[in-house]
Design an enzyme around this catalytic site. Structure first.
Site, PDB file in Angstrom:
ATOM      1  N   PRO A   1       0.783  -1.221   0.000  1.00 34.96           N
ATOM      2  CA  PRO A   1       0.000   0.000   0.000  1.00 34.96           C
ATOM      3  C   PRO A   1       0.821   1.281   0.000  1.00 34.96           C
ATOM      4  O   PRO A   1       1.844   1.371   0.677  1.00 34.96           O
ATOM      5  CB  PRO A   1      -0.835  -0.102   1.285  1.00 34.96           C
ATOM      6  CG  PRO A   1      -0.121  -1.100   2.129  1.00 34.96           C
ATOM      7  CD  PRO A   1       0.513  -2.066   1.174  1.00 34.96           C
ATOM      8  N   ASN A   2       0.343   2.216  -0.783  1.00 29.21           N
ATOM      9  CA  ASN A   2       0.876   3.585  -0.874  1.00 29.21           C
ATOM     10  C   ASN A   2       2.202   3.689  -1.628  1.00 29.21           C
ATOM     11  O   ASN A   2       2.703   4.797  -1.836  1.00 29.21           O
ATOM     12  CB  ASN A   2       1.000   4.235   0.518  1.00 29.21           C
ATOM     13  CG  ASN A   2      -0.340   4.324   1.223  1.00 29.21           C
ATOM     14  OD1 ASN A   2      -1.294   4.827   0.630  1.00 29.21           O
ATOM     15  ND2 ASN A   2      -0.440   3.789   2.422  1.00 29.21           N
TER      16      ASN A   2
ATOM     17  N   ARG B   1       5.117  11.128  -2.293  1.00 29.10           N
ATOM     18  CA  ARG B   1       4.816  10.800  -0.899  1.00 29.10           C
ATOM     19  C   ARG B   1       6.040  11.046  -0.003  1.00 29.10           C
ATOM     20  O   ARG B   1       7.076  10.399  -0.170  1.00 29.10           O
ATOM     21  CB  ARG B   1       4.450   9.312  -0.852  1.00 29.10           C
ATOM     22  CG  ARG B   1       4.282   8.738   0.516  1.00 29.10           C
ATOM     23  CD  ARG B   1       4.239   7.224   0.459  1.00 29.10           C
ATOM     24  NE  ARG B   1       3.919   6.710   1.769  1.00 29.10           N
ATOM     25  CZ  ARG B   1       4.159   5.460   2.161  1.00 29.10           C
ATOM     26  NH1 ARG B   1       4.715   4.599   1.321  1.00 29.10           N
ATOM     27  NH2 ARG B   1       3.850   5.071   3.355  1.00 29.10           N
TER      28      ARG B   1
ATOM     29  N   TYR C   1      11.160   9.018   1.652  1.00 27.22           N
ATOM     30  CA  TYR C   1      11.214   7.975   0.611  1.00 27.22           C
ATOM     31  C   TYR C   1      11.969   8.396  -0.652  1.00 27.22           C
ATOM     32  O   TYR C   1      12.172   7.565  -1.537  1.00 27.22           O
ATOM     33  CB  TYR C   1       9.789   7.534   0.248  1.00 27.22           C
ATOM     34  CG  TYR C   1       9.048   6.927   1.422  1.00 27.22           C
ATOM     35  CD1 TYR C   1       9.458   5.705   1.964  1.00 27.22           C
ATOM     36  CD2 TYR C   1       7.967   7.579   2.016  1.00 27.22           C
ATOM     37  CE1 TYR C   1       8.798   5.150   3.054  1.00 27.22           C
ATOM     38  CE2 TYR C   1       7.300   7.030   3.103  1.00 27.22           C
ATOM     39  CZ  TYR C   1       7.723   5.814   3.617  1.00 27.22           C
ATOM     40  OH  TYR C   1       7.072   5.261   4.693  1.00 27.22           O
TER      41      TYR C   1
ATOM     42  N   ASN D   1       8.206  -5.379  -0.515  1.00 30.06           N
ATOM     43  CA  ASN D   1       7.988  -4.193   0.304  1.00 30.06           C
ATOM     44  C   ASN D   1       6.485  -4.147   0.606  1.00 30.06           C
ATOM     45  O   ASN D   1       5.700  -3.685  -0.220  1.00 30.06           O
ATOM     46  CB  ASN D   1       8.445  -2.920  -0.412  1.00 30.06           C
ATOM     47  CG  ASN D   1       8.351  -1.711   0.522  1.00 30.06           C
ATOM     48  OD1 ASN D   1       7.749  -1.784   1.597  1.00 30.06           O
ATOM     49  ND2 ASN D   1       8.947  -0.608   0.108  1.00 30.06           N
TER      50      ASN D   1
ATOM     51  N   ALA E   1       2.927  -0.620   4.985  1.00 31.66           N
ATOM     52  CA  ALA E   1       2.404  -0.649   6.361  1.00 31.66           C
ATOM     53  C   ALA E   1       1.873  -2.025   6.761  1.00 31.66           C
ATOM     54  O   ALA E   1       1.803  -2.326   7.960  1.00 31.66           O
ATOM     55  CB  ALA E   1       1.312   0.407   6.509  1.00 31.66           C
TER      56      ALA E   1
ATOM     57  N   GLU F   1      12.524  -9.250   2.702  1.00 30.89           N
ATOM     58  CA  GLU F   1      11.722  -8.098   3.149  1.00 30.89           C
ATOM     59  C   GLU F   1      12.501  -6.825   2.859  1.00 30.89           C
ATOM     60  O   GLU F   1      13.691  -6.744   3.175  1.00 30.89           O
ATOM     61  CB  GLU F   1      11.444  -8.245   4.651  1.00 30.89           C
ATOM     62  CG  GLU F   1      10.675  -7.072   5.237  1.00 30.89           C
ATOM     63  CD  GLU F   1      10.490  -7.212   6.748  1.00 30.89           C
ATOM     64  OE1 GLU F   1      10.626  -8.330   7.303  1.00 30.89           O
ATOM     65  OE2 GLU F   1      10.219  -6.177   7.376  1.00 30.89           O
TER      66      GLU F   1
ATOM     67  N   HIS G   1      12.574  -2.456   2.840  1.00 32.95           N
ATOM     68  CA  HIS G   1      12.017  -1.140   3.176  1.00 32.95           C
ATOM     69  C   HIS G   1      12.955  -0.071   2.646  1.00 32.95           C
ATOM     70  O   HIS G   1      14.175  -0.164   2.831  1.00 32.95           O
ATOM     71  CB  HIS G   1      11.837  -0.982   4.685  1.00 32.95           C
ATOM     72  CG  HIS G   1      10.939  -2.019   5.261  1.00 32.95           C
ATOM     73  ND1 HIS G   1       9.584  -2.018   5.056  1.00 32.95           N
ATOM     74  CD2 HIS G   1      11.218  -3.136   5.970  1.00 32.95           C
ATOM     75  CE1 HIS G   1       9.053  -3.077   5.638  1.00 32.95           C
ATOM     76  NE2 HIS G   1      10.026  -3.780   6.199  1.00 32.95           N
TER      77      HIS G   1
ATOM     78  N   SER H   1      12.979   3.070   3.654  1.00 33.76           N
ATOM     79  CA  SER H   1      13.457   3.827   4.825  1.00 33.76           C
ATOM     80  C   SER H   1      13.988   2.871   5.889  1.00 33.76           C
ATOM     81  O   SER H   1      13.688   1.666   5.859  1.00 33.76           O
ATOM     82  CB  SER H   1      12.295   4.650   5.397  1.00 33.76           C
ATOM     83  OG  SER H   1      11.271   3.793   5.880  1.00 33.76           O
TER      84      SER H   1
ATOM     85  N   ARG I   1      12.588   5.073  12.875  1.00 36.76           N
ATOM     86  CA  ARG I   1      11.345   5.845  12.782  1.00 36.76           C
ATOM     87  C   ARG I   1      10.424   5.529  13.975  1.00 36.76           C
ATOM     88  O   ARG I   1      10.895   5.075  15.012  1.00 36.76           O
ATOM     89  CB  ARG I   1      10.687   5.552  11.427  1.00 36.76           C
ATOM     90  CG  ARG I   1      11.590   5.947  10.240  1.00 36.76           C
ATOM     91  CD  ARG I   1      10.931   5.657   8.910  1.00 36.76           C
ATOM     92  NE  ARG I   1       9.717   6.454   8.733  1.00 36.76           N
ATOM     93  CZ  ARG I   1       8.802   6.198   7.799  1.00 36.76           C
ATOM     94  NH1 ARG I   1       8.973   5.169   6.975  1.00 36.76           N
ATOM     95  NH2 ARG I   1       7.727   6.954   7.686  1.00 36.76           N
TER      96      ARG I   1
ATOM     97  N   ARG J   1       6.657   1.130  13.728  1.00 36.64           N
ATOM     98  CA  ARG J   1       7.300   0.536  12.539  1.00 36.64           C
ATOM     99  C   ARG J   1       8.412  -0.451  12.924  1.00 36.64           C
ATOM    100  O   ARG J   1       9.062  -1.031  12.066  1.00 36.64           O
ATOM    101  CB  ARG J   1       7.878   1.621  11.630  1.00 36.64           C
ATOM    102  CG  ARG J   1       6.832   2.524  11.025  1.00 36.64           C
ATOM    103  CD  ARG J   1       7.451   3.522  10.053  1.00 36.64           C
ATOM    104  NE  ARG J   1       6.604   4.695   9.970  1.00 36.64           N
ATOM    105  CZ  ARG J   1       5.551   4.823   9.176  1.00 36.64           C
ATOM    106  NH1 ARG J   1       5.225   3.858   8.358  1.00 36.64           N
ATOM    107  NH2 ARG J   1       4.816   5.926   9.180  1.00 36.64           N
TER     108      ARG J   1
HETATM  109  C1  DQA Z   1       8.082   1.212   4.060  1.00 33.66           C
HETATM  110  C2  DQA Z   1       8.092   1.493   5.561  1.00 33.66           C
HETATM  111  C3  DQA Z   1       6.726   1.261   6.158  1.00 33.66           C
HETATM  112  O1  DQA Z   1       6.752   1.514   7.555  1.00 33.66           O
HETATM  113  C4  DQA Z   1       5.710   2.189   5.528  1.00 33.66           C
HETATM  114  O2  DQA Z   1       4.425   1.954   6.033  1.00 33.66           O
HETATM  115  C5  DQA Z   1       5.729   2.126   4.042  1.00 33.66           C
HETATM  116  C6  DQA Z   1       7.008   2.021   3.353  1.00 33.66           C
HETATM  117  C7  DQA Z   1       9.433   1.574   3.413  1.00 33.66           C
HETATM  118  O3  DQA Z   1       9.625   1.189   2.262  1.00 33.66           O
HETATM  119  O4  DQA Z   1      10.267   2.248   4.029  1.00 33.66           O
HETATM  120  O5  DQA Z   1       4.690   2.229   3.391  1.00 33.66           O
HETATM  121  O6  DQA Z   1       7.859  -0.163   3.843  1.00 33.66           O
END
Ligand code: DQA
Length: 148
Positions: free
Chosen positions: A10-11, A18, A23, A79, A82, A103, A105, A107, A112, A116
């Site tokens: 998501p997102n 964003r 990011y 990735n 959330a 896995e 990420h 960031s 953070r 997270r």
């Molecule tokens: C993320 C980190 C997650 O905490 C966040 O909700 C994201 C992006 C990252 O790529 O750093 O949507 O996975």
């Protein structure tokens, strides 16, 4: 030619606009091109997907598990956004399908907010890459290549 699935939750479709301070400025299209180039280096085919829906991600994980069992897929660079921090269902999908997951990420989630810091994916992932920006996708692909 074997496939690597790059799966985005998501997102991540909002990359580029964003929270650029967190990011970066790269769009998801840029990330797709970067992953495509990295897969090509190793002679892998890339399957690149993004969904904002947990069930769609679960279906993709299960499909990848079947493909890996059939010998046509190396693993997933995942990735989960959330859902990483909330989804028992994705944990179960990875565990139940037996698929290899890195896995990822963009960031450094551990630098953070506390919410997270917990991941439902880490216990069922082969490894975790976080905090290297979108370059982490290439690192994850290269890690999968090293394992294949
Ligand atoms: C993320 C980190 C997650 O905490 C966040 O909700 C994201 C992006 C990252 O790529 O750093 O949507 O996975």
């Amino acid at each position: 030619m074997k496939t690597i699935l790059v799966l985005n939750g998501p997102n991540l479709n909002l990359l580029g606009t964003r929270e650029p301070a967190v990011y970066g400025a790269h769009t998801l299209t840029n990330v797709e091109a970067l992953c495509d180039a990295e897969c090509a280096k190793f002679g892998f085919k890339m399957d690149f997907r993004q969904s904002n829906h947990e069930g769609v991600l679960i279906d993709a994980v299960q499909e990848a598990g079947r493909a890996q069992a059939a010998g046509s897929l190396i693993g997933i660079v995942f990735n989960a956004g959330a859902y990483t921090h909330t989804s028992v269902a994705l944990h179960d999908a990875v565990k139940g399908s037996g698929v290899t997951v890195i896995e990822l990420h963009i960031s450094n989630v551990h630098a953070r907010e506390a919410f997270r810091h917990h991941s439902f994916l880490s216990p069922v992932a082969k490894g975790v890459i976080a905090g290297f920006g979108v370059a982490g996708y290439a690192l994850a692909i290269s890690a999968l290549a090293g394992m294949s």
